[in-house]
Write a protein that holds these residues in place. Structure first.
Motif, mmCIF file in Angstrom:
data_model
loop_
_atom_site.group_PDB
_atom_site.id
_atom_site.type_symbol
_atom_site.label_atom_id
_atom_site.label_comp_id
_atom_site.label_asym_id
_atom_site.label_seq_id
_atom_site.Cartn_x
_atom_site.Cartn_y
_atom_site.Cartn_z
ATOM 1 N N LEU A 1 1.137 -1.019 0.079
ATOM 2 C CA LEU A 1 -0.088 -0.016 0.075
ATOM 3 C C LEU A 1 0.949 1.356 -0.076
ATOM 4 O O LEU A 1 1.427 1.652 0.794
ATOM 5 N N VAL A 2 1.048 1.998 -1.074
ATOM 6 C CA VAL A 2 2.094 2.866 -1.371
ATOM 7 C C VAL A 2 1.253 4.155 -1.501
ATOM 8 O O VAL A 2 0.257 4.173 -2.372
ATOM 9 N N VAL A 3 1.532 5.136 -0.673
ATOM 10 C CA VAL A 3 0.952 6.583 -0.899
ATOM 11 C C VAL A 3 1.845 7.312 -1.874
ATOM 12 O O VAL A 3 3.023 7.110 -1.846
ATOM 13 N N THR A 4 1.349 8.448 -2.445
ATOM 14 C CA THR A 4 2.007 9.345 -3.261
ATOM 15 C C THR A 4 3.213 10.086 -2.488
ATOM 16 O O THR A 4 3.222 11.289 -3.212
ATOM 17 N N ASN A 5 3.621 9.709 -1.657
ATOM 18 C CA ASN A 5 4.643 10.504 -1.000
ATOM 19 C C ASN A 5 5.892 9.487 -0.563
ATOM 20 O O ASN A 5 5.406 8.618 0.552
ATOM 21 N N PRO A 6 7.178 9.721 -0.905
ATOM 22 C CA PRO A 6 7.736 10.491 -1.624
ATOM 23 C C PRO A 6 7.444 10.340 -3.286
ATOM 24 O O PRO A 6 7.367 9.217 -3.849
ATOM 25 N N ALA A 7 7.178 11.179 -3.972
ATOM 26 C CA ALA A 7 6.856 11.080 -5.505
ATOM 27 C C ALA A 7 7.637 10.285 -6.276
ATOM 28 O O ALA A 7 7.053 9.368 -7.029
ATOM 29 N N PHE A 8 8.962 10.399 -6.084
ATOM 30 C CA PHE A 8 9.787 9.794 -7.246
ATOM 31 C C PHE A 8 9.855 8.283 -6.941
ATOM 32 O O PHE A 8 10.118 7.553 -7.762
ATOM 33 N N LEU A 9 9.317 7.914 -5.790
ATOM 34 C CA LEU A 9 9.405 6.347 -5.389
ATOM 35 C C LEU A 9 8.315 5.774 -6.403
ATOM 36 O O LEU A 9 8.551 4.546 -6.563
ATOM 37 N N LEU A 10 7.341 6.332 -6.372
ATOM 38 C CA LEU A 10 6.208 5.847 -7.406
ATOM 39 C C LEU A 10 6.779 5.071 -8.897
ATOM 40 O O LEU A 10 6.529 4.118 -9.232
ATOM 41 N N LEU A 11 8.030 6.020 -9.232
ATOM 42 C CA LEU A 11 8.354 5.563 -10.649
ATOM 43 C C LEU A 11 9.228 4.137 -10.248
ATOM 44 O O LEU A 11 9.465 3.395 -11.390
ATOM 45 N N PHE A 12 9.479 3.622 -9.132
ATOM 46 C CA PHE A 12 10.298 2.515 -8.826
ATOM 47 C C PHE A 12 9.466 1.190 -8.443
ATOM 48 O O PHE A 12 10.053 0.186 -8.641
ATOM 49 N N ILE A 13 8.386 1.713 -8.095
ATOM 50 C CA ILE A 13 7.426 0.522 -7.763
ATOM 51 C C ILE A 13 7.034 -0.402 -8.579
ATOM 52 O O ILE A 13 6.911 -1.742 -8.215
ATOM 53 N N PRO A 14 6.650 -0.160 -9.753
ATOM 54 C CA PRO A 14 6.634 -1.028 -10.925
ATOM 55 C C PRO A 14 7.680 -2.197 -11.003
ATOM 56 O O PRO A 14 7.114 -3.034 -11.289
ATOM 57 N N ILE A 15 8.774 -1.697 -10.795
ATOM 58 C CA ILE A 15 10.033 -2.841 -10.903
ATOM 59 C C ILE A 15 9.876 -3.575 -9.819
ATOM 60 O O ILE A 15 9.921 -4.754 -9.766
ATOM 61 N N ILE A 16 9.617 -3.084 -8.468
ATOM 62 C CA ILE A 16 9.396 -4.081 -7.406
ATOM 63 C C ILE A 16 8.217 -4.996 -7.831
ATOM 64 O O ILE A 16 8.338 -6.242 -7.213
ATOM 65 N N LYS A 17 7.031 -4.347 -8.162
ATOM 66 C CA LYS A 17 5.937 -5.273 -8.619
ATOM 67 C C LYS A 17 6.458 -6.363 -9.465
ATOM 68 O O LYS A 17 5.906 -7.445 -8.904
ATOM 69 N N LYS A 18 7.134 -6.218 -10.303
ATOM 70 C CA LYS A 18 7.484 -7.321 -11.167
ATOM 71 C C LYS A 18 8.487 -8.151 -10.821
ATOM 72 O O LYS A 18 8.239 -9.285 -11.028
ATOM 73 N N ILE A 19 9.583 -7.830 -10.287
ATOM 74 C CA ILE A 19 10.446 -8.734 -9.554
ATOM 75 C C ILE A 19 9.841 -9.542 -8.559
ATOM 76 O O ILE A 19 10.007 -10.608 -8.396
ATOM 77 N N LYS A 20 9.035 -8.878 -7.383
ATOM 78 C CA LYS A 20 8.430 -9.651 -6.340
ATOM 79 C C LYS A 20 7.197 -10.312 -6.356
ATOM 80 O O LYS A 20 6.721 -11.162 -5.720
ATOM 81 N N LYS A 21 6.543 -10.044 -7.744
ATOM 82 C CA LYS A 21 5.324 -10.488 -8.117
ATOM 83 C C LYS A 21 4.125 -10.334 -6.741
ATOM 84 O O LYS A 21 3.469 -11.076 -6.272
ATOM 85 N N CYS A 22 4.228 -8.927 -6.345
ATOM 86 C CA CYS A 22 3.328 -8.741 -5.311
ATOM 87 C C CYS A 22 2.108 -7.577 -5.942
ATOM 88 O O CYS A 22 2.332 -7.196 -6.929
#
Length: 407
Positions: A109-130
């Motif tokens: 559950l990711v909130v939109t702060n810090p903003a730049f982190l949003l750009l990295f979360i899809p990478i984590i989703k793909k690697i971790k299949k979460c």
């Protein structure tokens, strides 16, 4: 339900920060933990404003939630360049922290702060299949255009919008906090994910109506006594359209009307300088959240304002505790924005378009002349806080969301 799966709350601010995002993410996390979920948090060890004297631990367990913090120097949120650089570094650090801790099948559950982190979360989703739930408090980069920090149509805007649009669209569920925001997210993600609206809530169990004259703030500030008070309490920032508000106040000649500003932010000095030349303005700094029943009640009408161009890009969370105090709301903003719709739906007050100081000045005077109507509007506000935006009702929506999806 498989409760063995973890829910990771990812937020720049978290307990012991009790302002804005930090407060909401803490309450959501602790509610889910109370309901039996295994809840973990990754956050920054940074304050929201300079008045807070807080002590951060790198790791701790608080109210059933396991917290991991990245400790850095405090972020100056009023200096745009310094904040951007610091948040980029913070996002990078949080990215690796998440990557090391999140396991396959966990939920984010990711909130939109810090903003730049949003750009990295899809990478984590793909690697971790979460599963990736995005709680949208802000919409980037459109909000930067609205506050004049980025120009629409430039290469910087087009590139950043492309990147952020992809990141928002990669979430499995986008949680908006307003109906207007849901519209913007739908356009942004082109319908590639599920969008639900869960608004912020009123602390109706601890915030309640008090007669203005019985508040400590009213009693302690002589300039307020005997006046009809319009209050703005919250972030004195660029997104609030405060220049329009000051322009309207400049037109008010009625000496029985007083304007009370509570809070801090990028426009604080502008407001303080403006107040020095006028007798009908009182400016007070940040107040502790624990005193909000007192200071939110120290007025006749509460002001909520957003600058022109902020439609769907943010929802002033303070509106719900204003409802809990039983104060009518004067909303300055788009008439189709979330709080404006609430005012219309539940008969809570008035809505004035932004960038029209003359209309706003006339509304101030009309409200003053018709102050006998305030009691009914205030009663509507408190009833709405209790039946529509009560804290337990809203938090249970998050519980149901994860209960239905973590099977």
């Amino acid at each position: 339900m498989n409760r063995a799966k973890k829910i990771w709350i990812i937020s720049e601010f978290y307990y012991p920060v009790v302002t804005s995002t930090g407060y909401y993410m803490t309450e959501i996390a602790e509610h889910l933990a109370q309901k039996g979920f295994d809840v973990h948090v990754i956050c920054m060890g940074s304050k929201y404003n300079e008045t807070q004297d807080l002590c951060f631990k790198k790791e701790e367990k608080h109210n059933g939630v396991c917290i991991q913090r990245i400790l850095t120097n405090n972020i100056d949120k009023n200096n745009f360049l310094k904040r951007a650089i610091r948040l980029l570094w913070a996002s990078w650090c949080m990215f690796f922290k998440i990557l090391l801790n999140v396991k396959k099948g966990d939920a984010l559950l990711v909130v939109t702060n810090p903003a730049f982190l949003l750009l990295f979360i899809p990478i984590i989703k793909k690697i971790k299949k979460c599963k990736f739930y995005l709680l949208v408090h802000d919409i980037f980069p459109e909000n930067l255009v609205a506050i004049g920090k980025l120009k629409k149509g430039t290469k910087a805007f087009r590139w950043s919008k492309y990147c952020f649009d992809r990141a928002y669209a990669k979430s499995d569920v986008c949680i908006s906090i307003g109906r207007d925001m849901s519209e913007i997210i739908k356009e942004k993600t082109k319908g590639k994910n599920s969008i639900i609206c869960i608004p912020n809530w009123a602390d109706n169990d601890i915030v309640f109506p008090v007669d203005k004259k019985e508040t400590l703030l009213y009693k302690s500030v002589k300039k307020l006594q005997g006046k009809f008070i319009f209050q703005f309490a919250g972030n004195l920032g660029h997104a609030q359209g405060l220049d329009n508000l000051l322009s309207a106040i400049k037109l008010v000649d009625n000496q029985d009307i007083c304007f009370l500003f509570i809070g801090g932010g990028a426009k604080s000095e502008t407001i303080k300088n403006f107040a020095r030349s006028r007798d009908n303005i009182v400016v007070i700094g940040f107040q502790d959240r624990s005193t909000q029943t007192d200071f939110l009640n120290a007025c006749d009408v509460s002001i909520v304002t957003l600058s022109d161009g902020m439609f769907g890009l943010g929802v002033p969370s303070k509106s719900y505790n204003i409802m809990a105090t039983g104060k009518p709301i004067l909303m300055i903003g788009d008439k189709e924005s979330e709080i404006a719709l609430c005012i219309k739906d539940y008969d809570l007050g008035w809505v004035v378009n932004p960038n029209d100081p003359v209309a706003l000045k006339n509304t101030f005077e009309t409200i003053y002349l018709q102050h006998e109507n305030l009691i009914a509007l205030g009663n509507n506000a408190r009833l709405t806080a209790d039946t529509v935006f009560a804290k337990n009702l809203i938090l249970d929506k998050f519980y149901r969301l994860f209960s239905e999806n973590m099977i």
